[in-house]
Design a protein around this motif. Sequence first.
Motif, short mmCIF file in Angstrom:
data_model
loop_
_atom_site.label_atom_id
_atom_site.label_comp_id
_atom_site.label_asym_id
_atom_site.label_seq_id
_atom_site.Cartn_x
_atom_site.Cartn_y
_atom_site.Cartn_z
N LEU A 159 17.14 -66.64 -47.42
CA LEU A 159 16.93 -66.26 -45.95
C LEU A 159 15.47 -65.34 -46.26
O LEU A 159 15.41 -64.47 -46.89
CB LEU A 159 18.12 -65.45 -45.78
N VAL A 160 14.54 -65.50 -45.50
CA VAL A 160 13.24 -65.28 -45.84
C VAL A 160 12.66 -64.65 -44.63
O VAL A 160 12.80 -65.05 -43.28
CB VAL A 160 12.39 -66.31 -46.24
N ASN A 161 11.96 -63.32 -44.75
CA ASN A 161 10.99 -62.84 -43.86
C ASN A 161 9.68 -62.65 -44.19
O ASN A 161 9.42 -62.08 -45.17
CB ASN A 161 11.62 -61.25 -43.81
N MET A 162 9.02 -63.21 -43.39
CA MET A 162 7.55 -63.25 -43.65
C MET A 162 6.91 -62.68 -42.66
O MET A 162 7.24 -61.69 -41.84
CB MET A 162 7.03 -64.73 -43.17
N PRO A 163 5.55 -62.12 -42.85
CA PRO A 163 4.43 -61.57 -42.01
C PRO A 163 4.36 -62.06 -40.85
O PRO A 163 4.82 -63.29 -40.91
CB PRO A 163 3.08 -61.58 -42.85
N PHE A 164 4.37 -61.32 -39.82
CA PHE A 164 4.06 -59.86 -39.85
C PHE A 164 5.10 -59.00 -38.85
O PHE A 164 5.00 -59.12 -37.68
CB PHE A 164 2.71 -59.78 -38.93
N VAL A 165 5.78 -58.35 -39.70
CA VAL A 165 6.70 -57.11 -39.15
C VAL A 165 6.51 -56.21 -40.26
O VAL A 165 6.05 -56.33 -41.40
CB VAL A 165 8.23 -57.83 -39.11
N SER A 166 6.70 -55.02 -39.84
CA SER A 166 6.69 -53.81 -40.50
C SER A 166 7.24 -53.68 -41.96
O SER A 166 8.53 -54.19 -41.93
CB SER A 166 7.15 -52.61 -39.56
#
Length: 618
Positions: free
Chosen positions: A11-18
Amino acid sequence: MSGPQAWPVALVNMPFVSIYRPSLQLGLLRAIADRHGFPATTFHLNLDFAQQIGPKLYEQLVHHRGRMFGDWLFSPAAFGAEAPDRDGALLNRFGDEAELLLADLGVDRNALLDIRNREVPRYLDRMLDSIDWSAYRVVGFTSTFQQNVAAFALAARLKERFPELITVFGGANFEGDMGLGLVEGVDCIDYAIIGEGDEAFPAFLHALADGDDPATTPGVVSKATSRAARAPRAPFSRLDELPLPDYEEFFTRAGSVGLIPDMSRRLVYLPFESSRGCWWGQKHHCTFCGLNGGTMAFRSKSPALLREQLAELVRRYRSFMLEAVDNIADHDYFASFFPKIVADRSDYQFFYEVKSNLTRDKIRLLRDAGVKRIQPGVESLNSHILKLMRKGVSATQNINLLRWAQYYGIDVGWNIIWGFPGETEEDYQSQLSIMTQLAHLQPPTGAGRIWMERFSPLFTDRRSFPADFVRPETSYGFVYPSSVDLQRVAYFFEYALEGALPDEVYVSTRDWVRSWQAAWKQDTRPTLNYWSAPGFVQIDDLRDVEKSGTYTFQGALADIYLCCSDRAMTAAGVRDALKLNESEDEIAEALHEFTGRGLMFHESGHFLSLAIPATPGR
């Protein structure tokens, strides 16, 4: 090995979040997958990009509100030869806005292009090589606002190197027709979850494990099924059944890349949800709000369970900073949840979104419960404009919230927005008149014309809000290839609404907001405080150093001023509350005298004292 254990998930979280908060979506889906027997690992890869280009520059890109500069940076890496702006023409098309962005970022045009052409590919290659993606059979991407294109860039590389990998996308950017349009137009998307994933995501994984077609699962679409007419999965209502989000990988990765040392954990906001949907929007959808596309129905967690879960979050991750992702706080929590938090004597520091019609007592309760920041939906200080917005509050209520939040030390995030059909120039002259008397209160974060968002009544209700034109915001065309139907995938739109006022009407408002903000950046901020004793009030007016002064009132005048401090009162209400011998007309005359001196706000026969108590915290 067979069954769920044979289907490991990334499960991947990419830019752009803080980089200063973990992803609630990843943390929750990781825990849900585990509950169903599927081994899942989260990857907060936005942290790696922030470390590579510098966290300050990265966070400026995260918080930039305007053109799609974040997605644009990843567009060539995502779409290759199909990218519509490989040469950086966006910077010329929006020259003034680009210059403002570059100034905020502290870089020049060439440095930004270097990030696009060199740093982004280097980052993607590094993410591709540093993780053993062959250990997974499914890679899921969450996407909100400007996360789409970075996710597509990595997914395309994964599909090229590991063709057997299955990609699945979800999040706010895949709500409704946006998700369907992206599935059809972007090659690297195998499946998407449209709407909430609490049930759809594990059902999708079980279908894979059982050898079934996942696209037959309600809420899941593929390229073959994106245009199939199926009812969406109903919003998930049993919030008490959801597991605690798993944020461990976020802290491990943040520490390993040197962004958040272990000793700084307490500075990280831990996202949590106590409710979904909007109880006000169920009754009166604010005209400009595009949140809750298909999930407006309000649902909340039981207060007792929420208290248990918050305590466990703090114990696990050693931060007392708690950020509610709710669109609006449950009004029942003022009787059931917040008093219990006060009784627990915990040292939580909360952020919450609330409705702005809160009384002084409720604002004090929030302070006592540890609420440090609120977003109350204050968007105007004119009641006619607020009615056009369908906010269900008055200017008096908004001003009173700002007063008591200021007094109790609660930071307020609010804005002045304009451009609603039916506004008048007199509305803005009236609003400006009161704004100049509120320099002692926290200024708005920004001021500008309303954004048109998909799912908002401004966008969906052409009969009520006729427009000369509505089209996707221009910078989308510099980001997405021709295979993507921008009309379907855009969330922000350019428009010209019939009956809206021209820009010059708002110049004075914008200028005053800027001077208000500047005054609050000085070493000494403007103040308007009152000191009281029985039968006596002294008001120190330091809102404007050139017009500063002190007012003193005794006897009935002092009592009248204090009577209108907690909440707005009518002349008749003041007379009854104080049991005065003076006539209602005499009291009204005194109230208008206070108003004329800029010490009270008057609206529709109701009067509100503007000064706040000098003695803090009571």
